[in-house]
Scaffold this motif. Sequence first.
Motif, PDB file in Angstrom:
ATOM      1  N   TYR A  96      20.955  23.447  11.416  1.00  0.00           N
ATOM      2  CA  TYR A  96      21.234  24.458  10.401  1.00  0.00           C
ATOM      3  C   TYR A  96      20.060  25.433  10.370  1.00  0.00           C
ATOM      4  CZ  TYR A  96      18.425  20.926   8.032  1.00  0.00           C
ATOM      5  OH  TYR A  96      17.460  20.007   7.742  1.00  0.00           O
ATOM      6  N   PRO A  97      20.260  26.645   9.864  1.00  0.00           N
ATOM      7  CA  PRO A  97      19.188  27.640   9.881  1.00  0.00           C
ATOM      8  C   PRO A  97      18.072  27.328   8.893  1.00  0.00           C
ATOM      9  CG  PRO A  97      21.135  28.522   8.779  1.00  0.00           C
ATOM     10  CD  PRO A  97      21.541  27.203   9.381  1.00  0.00           C
ATOM     11  N   VAL A  98      16.860  27.701   9.283  1.00  0.00           N
ATOM     12  CA  VAL A  98      15.696  27.600   8.407  1.00  0.00           C
ATOM     13  C   VAL A  98      15.612  28.907   7.621  1.00  0.00           C
ATOM     14  CG1 VAL A  98      13.192  27.345   8.307  1.00  0.00           C
ATOM     15  CG2 VAL A  98      14.512  26.101  10.033  1.00  0.00           C
ATOM     16  N   GLY A  99      15.977  28.872   6.334  1.00  0.00           N
ATOM     17  CA  GLY A  99      16.068  30.118   5.578  1.00  0.00           C
ATOM     18  C   GLY A  99      17.280  30.898   6.054  1.00  0.00           C
ATOM     19  N   ARG A 100      17.198  32.222   5.936  1.00  0.00           N
ATOM     20  CA  ARG A 100      18.337  33.032   6.359  1.00  0.00           C
ATOM     21  C   ARG A 100      17.902  34.445   6.688  1.00  0.00           C
ATOM     22  NH1 ARG A 100      20.733  36.295   2.618  1.00  0.00           N
ATOM     23  NH2 ARG A 100      22.821  35.777   3.360  1.00  0.00           N
ATOM     24  N   LEU A 101      18.734  35.119   7.469  1.00  0.00           N
ATOM     25  CA  LEU A 101      18.642  36.559   7.668  1.00  0.00           C
ATOM     26  C   LEU A 101      19.965  37.151   7.214  1.00  0.00           C
ATOM     27  CD1 LEU A 101      16.971  36.988  11.195  1.00  0.00           C
ATOM     28  CD2 LEU A 101      15.937  37.428   8.972  1.00  0.00           C
ATOM     29  N   ASP A 102      19.928  38.295   6.568  1.00  0.00           N
ATOM     30  CA  ASP A 102      21.139  38.931   6.074  1.00  0.00           C
ATOM     31  C   ASP A 102      22.116  39.211   7.219  1.00  0.00           C
ATOM     32  OD1 ASP A 102      20.047  38.966   3.521  1.00  0.00           O
ATOM     33  OD2 ASP A 102      19.096  40.913   3.876  1.00  0.00           O
ATOM     34  N   TYR A 103      23.374  39.350   6.870  1.00  0.00           N
ATOM     35  CA  TYR A 103      24.448  39.636   7.830  1.00  0.00           C
ATOM     36  C   TYR A 103      24.111  40.832   8.720  1.00  0.00           C
ATOM     37  CZ  TYR A 103      29.216  40.830   9.387  1.00  0.00           C
ATOM     38  OH  TYR A 103      30.336  41.120  10.134  1.00  0.00           O
ATOM     39  N   ASP A 104      23.555  41.879   8.109  1.00  0.00           N
ATOM     40  CA  ASP A 104      23.265  43.101   8.856  1.00  0.00           C
ATOM     41  C   ASP A 104      21.819  43.207   9.317  1.00  0.00           C
ATOM     42  OD1 ASP A 104      22.426  43.269   6.274  1.00  0.00           O
ATOM     43  OD2 ASP A 104      23.303  45.235   5.846  1.00  0.00           O
ATOM     44  N   THR A 105      21.089  42.096   9.298  1.00  0.00           N
ATOM     45  CA  THR A 105      19.713  42.058   9.794  1.00  0.00           C
ATOM     46  C   THR A 105      19.661  41.208  11.051  1.00  0.00           C
ATOM     47  OG1 THR A 105      18.758  42.313   7.585  1.00  0.00           O
ATOM     48  CG2 THR A 105      17.341  41.344   9.268  1.00  0.00           C
ATOM     49  N   SER A 106      18.950  41.686  12.056  1.00  0.00           N
ATOM     50  CA  SER A 106      18.804  40.948  13.305  1.00  0.00           C
ATOM     51  C   SER A 106      17.418  40.326  13.381  1.00  0.00           C
ATOM     52  CB  SER A 106      19.025  41.878  14.506  1.00  0.00           C
ATOM     53  OG  SER A 106      17.997  42.862  14.561  1.00  0.00           O
ATOM     54  N   GLY A 107      17.217  39.509  14.419  1.00  0.00           N
ATOM     55  CA  GLY A 107      15.869  39.022  14.663  1.00  0.00           C
ATOM     56  C   GLY A 107      15.703  37.518  14.697  1.00  0.00           C
ATOM     57  N   LEU A 108      14.456  37.103  14.540  1.00  0.00           N
ATOM     58  CA  LEU A 108      14.050  35.721  14.764  1.00  0.00           C
ATOM     59  C   LEU A 108      14.514  34.794  13.644  1.00  0.00           C
ATOM     60  CD1 LEU A 108      10.474  34.796  16.001  1.00  0.00           C
ATOM     61  CD2 LEU A 108      11.808  33.280  14.562  1.00  0.00           C
ATOM     62  N   LEU A 109      15.265  33.773  14.034  1.00  0.00           N
ATOM     63  CA  LEU A 109      15.732  32.763  13.087  1.00  0.00           C
ATOM     64  C   LEU A 109      15.583  31.389  13.732  1.00  0.00           C
ATOM     65  CD1 LEU A 109      17.147  32.423  10.268  1.00  0.00           C
ATOM     66  CD2 LEU A 109      19.293  32.251  11.540  1.00  0.00           C
ATOM     67  N   GLU A 116      12.470  18.195   6.432  1.00  0.00           N
ATOM     68  CA  GLU A 116      11.084  18.325   5.960  1.00  0.00           C
ATOM     69  C   GLU A 116      10.431  19.553   6.576  1.00  0.00           C
ATOM     70  OE1 GLU A 116       6.838  18.162   6.416  1.00  0.00           O
ATOM     71  OE2 GLU A 116       8.206  17.688   8.049  1.00  0.00           O
ATOM     72  N   PHE A 117      10.663  19.777   7.860  1.00  0.00           N
ATOM     73  CA  PHE A 117      10.132  20.941   8.567  1.00  0.00           C
ATOM     74  C   PHE A 117      10.687  22.229   7.970  1.00  0.00           C
ATOM     75  CE2 PHE A 117      10.600  23.951  12.165  1.00  0.00           C
ATOM     76  CZ  PHE A 117       9.276  24.063  12.566  1.00  0.00           C
ATOM     77  N   SER A 118      11.993  22.248   7.711  1.00  0.00           N
ATOM     78  CA  SER A 118      12.635  23.422   7.130  1.00  0.00           C
ATOM     79  C   SER A 118      12.062  23.751   5.760  1.00  0.00           C
ATOM     80  CB  SER A 118      14.147  23.186   7.021  1.00  0.00           C
ATOM     81  OG  SER A 118      14.799  24.305   6.480  1.00  0.00           O
ATOM     82  N   ASN A 119      11.873  22.738   4.930  1.00  0.00           N
ATOM     83  CA  ASN A 119      11.325  22.949   3.602  1.00  0.00           C
ATOM     84  C   ASN A 119       9.895  23.464   3.671  1.00  0.00           C
ATOM     85  OD1 ASN A 119      11.338  22.558   0.590  1.00  0.00           O
ATOM     86  ND2 ASN A 119       9.687  21.149   1.124  1.00  0.00           N
ATOM     87  N   LEU A 120       9.134  22.926   4.614  1.00  0.00           N
ATOM     88  CA  LEU A 120       7.742  23.336   4.778  1.00  0.00           C
ATOM     89  C   LEU A 120       7.643  24.822   5.115  1.00  0.00           C
ATOM     90  CD1 LEU A 120       4.811  22.187   4.901  1.00  0.00           C
ATOM     91  CD2 LEU A 120       5.153  21.918   7.354  1.00  0.00           C
ATOM     92  N   LEU A 121       8.565  25.311   5.940  1.00  0.00           N
ATOM     93  CA  LEU A 121       8.503  26.705   6.386  1.00  0.00           C
ATOM     94  C   LEU A 121       9.096  27.685   5.384  1.00  0.00           C
ATOM     95  CD1 LEU A 121       9.341  26.553  10.198  1.00  0.00           C
ATOM     96  CD2 LEU A 121       7.175  26.214   9.035  1.00  0.00           C
ATOM     97  N   THR A 122       9.925  27.205   4.474  1.00  0.00           N
ATOM     98  CA  THR A 122      10.590  28.125   3.549  1.00  0.00           C
ATOM     99  C   THR A 122      10.077  28.058   2.118  1.00  0.00           C
ATOM    100  OG1 THR A 122      12.348  26.478   3.216  1.00  0.00           O
ATOM    101  CG2 THR A 122      12.733  28.175   4.878  1.00  0.00           C
ATOM    102  N   HIS A 123       9.337  27.018   1.777  1.00  0.00           N
ATOM    103  CA  HIS A 123       8.846  26.887   0.402  1.00  0.00           C
ATOM    104  C   HIS A 123       7.816  27.976   0.110  1.00  0.00           C
ATOM    105  CE1 HIS A 123       7.328  25.244  -3.318  1.00  0.00           C
ATOM    106  NE2 HIS A 123       8.294  24.344  -3.294  1.00  0.00           N
ATOM    107  N   PRO A 124       7.960  28.700  -1.017  1.00  0.00           N
ATOM    108  CA  PRO A 124       7.065  29.822  -1.331  1.00  0.00           C
ATOM    109  C   PRO A 124       5.579  29.462  -1.330  1.00  0.00           C
ATOM    110  CG  PRO A 124       8.920  29.775  -2.843  1.00  0.00           C
ATOM    111  CD  PRO A 124       8.999  28.520  -2.026  1.00  0.00           C
ATOM    112  N   LYS A 125       5.233  28.249  -1.700  1.00  0.00           N
ATOM    113  CA  LYS A 125       3.812  27.913  -1.824  1.00  0.00           C
ATOM    114  C   LYS A 125       3.101  27.824  -0.478  1.00  0.00           C
ATOM    115  CE  LYS A 125       3.874  22.816  -1.906  1.00  0.00           C
ATOM    116  NZ  LYS A 125       3.563  21.634  -2.725  1.00  0.00           N
TER     117      LYS A 125
END
Length: 241
Positions: A96-109, A116-125
């Motif tokens: 599953y994706p780590v975070g998200r990019l909008d429908y009309d946005t391209s790039g690195l995902l 645990e890895f996903s949470n580590l990379l997306t948590h604001p802190k």
Amino acid sequence: MERLQKVIAHAGVASRRKAEELIIEGKVKVNGKTVRELGVKVTDSDTVEVNDVKIEREQKVYYLLYKPRGVISAVRDDKGRKVVTDFVYGVEERIYPVGRLDYDTSGLLLLTNDGEFSNLLTHPKYELDKTYVAKLKGIPTREQLRMLERGVMLEDGKTAPAKVKFNSGDRKKGKSIVQITIHEGRNRQVRRMFEAIGFPVDKLKREMFGTLSLHGLNAGEVRELTPHEVKQLRALAQTGK
């Protein structure tokens, strides 16, 4: 650590709801002991059995996708639109994706099955840098870009200071290209930041995520992360760099 019912579901034994029922019914053991509480969390080193049969854990996998525009950052879409997992072939794990990019946005995902890895990379802190290149309607002044560097007020609060670089401008077409680096992850944040200073975004692409870039990839292409890249991302997030 991950919740026990989630581990059982990811192993393909049962749905998460059915896994919860199995736990309550006393049909699940962790390290040889029966568990009946739903709040229990387990690590990769714990042995989990369902009906006295040891479950096989999914191997952790990590992928980098150059997401095209017009693609949903999800694993399925009820409207039949393309989703990011459509571009990753031959992968048996439930990624599953780590975070998200909008429908009309391209790039690195990034895509993974490592919660645990996903949470580590997306948590604001953890404050992992993400760099975008925006094609704008209009040409902002240096002072207007400094507003982004200081943080701008949006409807959900003031943004953290950003790093901004003016790349180019075309006065005849009334267009400009600006690079911006942020570490927050609010919904449509970069677009809203530029709109806040009066410059709507025509096109937006995420070019970097921490130390990772799109180098060598075309839109729609994917590659597996190296163990070193995964380790480096973890270290960056944990040190807040």
